[in-house]
Enzyme design. Structure first.
Site, PDB file in Angstrom:
ATOM      1  N   SER A   8      28.759  30.689  91.943  1.00 42.20           N
ATOM      2  CA  SER A   8      29.407  31.819  92.625  1.00 42.20           C
ATOM      3  C   SER A   8      30.199  31.282  93.817  1.00 42.20           C
ATOM      4  CB  SER A   8      28.365  32.851  93.071  1.00 42.20           C
ATOM      5  OG  SER A   8      27.353  32.246  93.832  1.00 42.20           O
ATOM      6  N   GLU A  10      32.113  32.373  97.621  1.00 47.20           N
ATOM      7  CA  GLU A  10      32.143  33.370  98.704  1.00 47.20           C
ATOM      8  C   GLU A  10      33.489  33.346  99.425  1.00 47.20           C
ATOM      9  OE1 GLU A  10      28.588  33.505 101.164  1.00 47.20           O
ATOM     10  OE2 GLU A  10      29.849  33.609 102.948  1.00 47.20           O
ATOM     11  N   ARG A  99      20.687  40.749 107.462  1.00 45.98           N
ATOM     12  CA  ARG A  99      20.518  41.404 108.759  1.00 45.98           C
ATOM     13  C   ARG A  99      21.825  41.355 109.535  1.00 45.98           C
ATOM     14  NH1 ARG A  99      17.614  38.577 113.720  1.00 45.98           N
ATOM     15  NH2 ARG A  99      19.620  37.525 113.570  1.00 45.98           N
ATOM     16  N   ASP A 101      24.235  38.942 112.424  1.00 43.63           N
ATOM     17  CA  ASP A 101      23.942  38.383 113.754  1.00 43.63           C
ATOM     18  C   ASP A 101      24.161  39.447 114.800  1.00 43.63           C
ATOM     19  OD1 ASP A 101      23.080  35.782 113.212  1.00 43.63           O
ATOM     20  OD2 ASP A 101      25.130  35.254 112.637  1.00 43.63           O
ATOM     21  N   GLN A 204      35.347  22.084 113.083  1.00 46.90           N
ATOM     22  CA  GLN A 204      34.980  23.407 112.576  1.00 46.90           C
ATOM     23  C   GLN A 204      33.546  23.395 112.023  1.00 46.90           C
ATOM     24  OE1 GLN A 204      36.603  24.371 108.730  1.00 46.90           O
ATOM     25  NE2 GLN A 204      37.354  26.347 109.458  1.00 46.90           N
ATOM     26  N   PHE A 208      30.321  25.690 113.294  1.00 46.34           N
ATOM     27  CA  PHE A 208      29.530  26.548 112.393  1.00 46.34           C
ATOM     28  C   PHE A 208      28.055  26.128 112.447  1.00 46.34           C
ATOM     29  CE2 PHE A 208      33.120  27.252 108.999  1.00 46.34           C
ATOM     30  CZ  PHE A 208      33.741  28.146 109.840  1.00 46.34           C
ATOM     31  N   HIS A 258      26.246  28.123  95.133  1.00 46.69           N
ATOM     32  CA  HIS A 258      27.091  29.174  95.725  1.00 46.69           C
ATOM     33  C   HIS A 258      27.976  28.480  96.762  1.00 46.69           C
ATOM     34  CE1 HIS A 258      28.046  33.196  97.430  1.00 46.69           C
ATOM     35  NE2 HIS A 258      27.967  32.604  98.608  1.00 46.69           N
TER      36      HIS A 258
END
Ligand code: FAD
Length: 277
Positions: A8, A10, A99, A101, A204, A208, A258
């Site tokens: 998959s 994203e 949830r 952040d 970057q 992250f 993924h």
């Protein structure tokens, strides 16, 4: 190796027309790899609600299954129910339930505190309509007081009715294998698909990783730092590292991969080709 790994990809919902064009191109290229689904992120507090829906509908219209992410922090039950109703009306049957952040600044009222409450709510309101993915953290969530507490939080999400999980990215395959051993010992049996972050840019990636608690191992960090502004060499090295990681994960029994695409297809297509996917 697992014979039929579930793949998959994203995406994030773009803000500009230029971003949308880039996403279309990435989607077209990655669709050729016949993924199980494309997922689309959702800004905490609903900030991307319309763009997430728009992106998901476009993916679906082009013939690939689309799974919107849905985060519950700073949302009321009524707001979440309205989104679920909209998704049902559009024939969307797959969600990534999170949830989210805590947004910085003022905190809006929230009926939800943790993702397991969201999963419970989705099941209560919509039964088995949605296939639900949740997040898992082989290197443990940064807010968790202990590894054990985080595993227990993960178990609550599985028990609440999640069908599968996608992990935060990591570069240490052993963290994933250990996590899976712990899950088995705790009776958690849902599939846990490793989340894979290609290496495009060291600054970057460091940003992250500092936020989400993913470790860049010392050997990798130092090598990446050495490339400095030489992005082609950094990416070529990153491609080898990430391909080897994916290969090890699949060889070790991971049910799929993924990819966090950042709306780019080139590197990921090459990784999948090298893996024979
Ligand atoms: P939870 O499972 O609720 O866990 C959050 C923290 O609370 C953990 O430390 C956990 O151990 C702890 N905890 C859980 N239950 C309890 C309890 N009962 N008591 C005390 N502590 C508890 N964010 C977005 O905003 N939008 C996205 O689209 C998005 N997509 C993501 C996709 C993936 C695959 C992943 C891995 C993350 C994604 N995120 C996204 C980031 C995610 O929202 C954050 O990592 C967030 O901080 C935690 O979300 P969660 O669903 O894992 O939360």
């Amino acid at each position: 190796m697992n014979n039929t790994p579930v793949i998959s990809f994203e995406f994030f919902p773009p803000k500009t027309a230029e971003g949308m064009t880039k996403l279309h191109a990435a989607r077209e290229q990655l669709a050729q790899l016949r993924p199980k689904f494309f997922s689309v992120t959702f800004g905490a507090g609903g900030s991307t609600r319309d763009r997430t829906l728009e992106t998901v509908l476009e993916i679906k219209a082009r013939g690939t299954e689309a799974a919107p992410h849905l985060s519950c922090i700073s949302s009321t039950r009524d707001e979440i129910l309205a989104i679920l109703t909209q998704y049902r009306e559009q024939g969307i049957r797959h969600l990534v339930a999170l949830r989210g952040d805590h947004p910085s600044g003022e905190v809006a009222a929230s009926d939800f505190h943790y993702a397991n409450e969201l999963v419970e709510f989705i099941r209560k309101e919509t039964g088995d309509w949605f296939e639900i993915e949740v997040a898992a953290y082989p290197e443990f969530h940064p807010e968790s007081p202990s590894a054990r507490a985080d595993l227990e939080a993960f178990k609550r999400k599985a028990n609440a009715g999640a069908n599968a999980a996608i992990t935060q990215y990591f570069y240490n395959a052993d963290a994933y294998f250990r996590f899976m051993d712990e899950c088995t010992a705790m009776g958690i049996s849902i599939p846990v698909v490793p989340g894979v972050m290609p290496i495009y840019n060291f600054a970057q990636l460091s940003r992250f990783s500092a936020v989400c608690g993913a470790e860049i191992p010392r050997w990798l960090r130092l090598r990446l730092q050495d490339y400095g502004e030489d992005l082609p060499s950094l990416r070529s090295f990153g491609l080898d590292v990430v391909t080897e990681l994916c290969d090890r994960l699949l060889q070790g029994g991971a049910p799929g991969l993924h990819f966090y695409t950042l709306n780019q297809a080139g590197t990921i297509s090459t990784i999948c080709q090298r893996l024979g996917l």
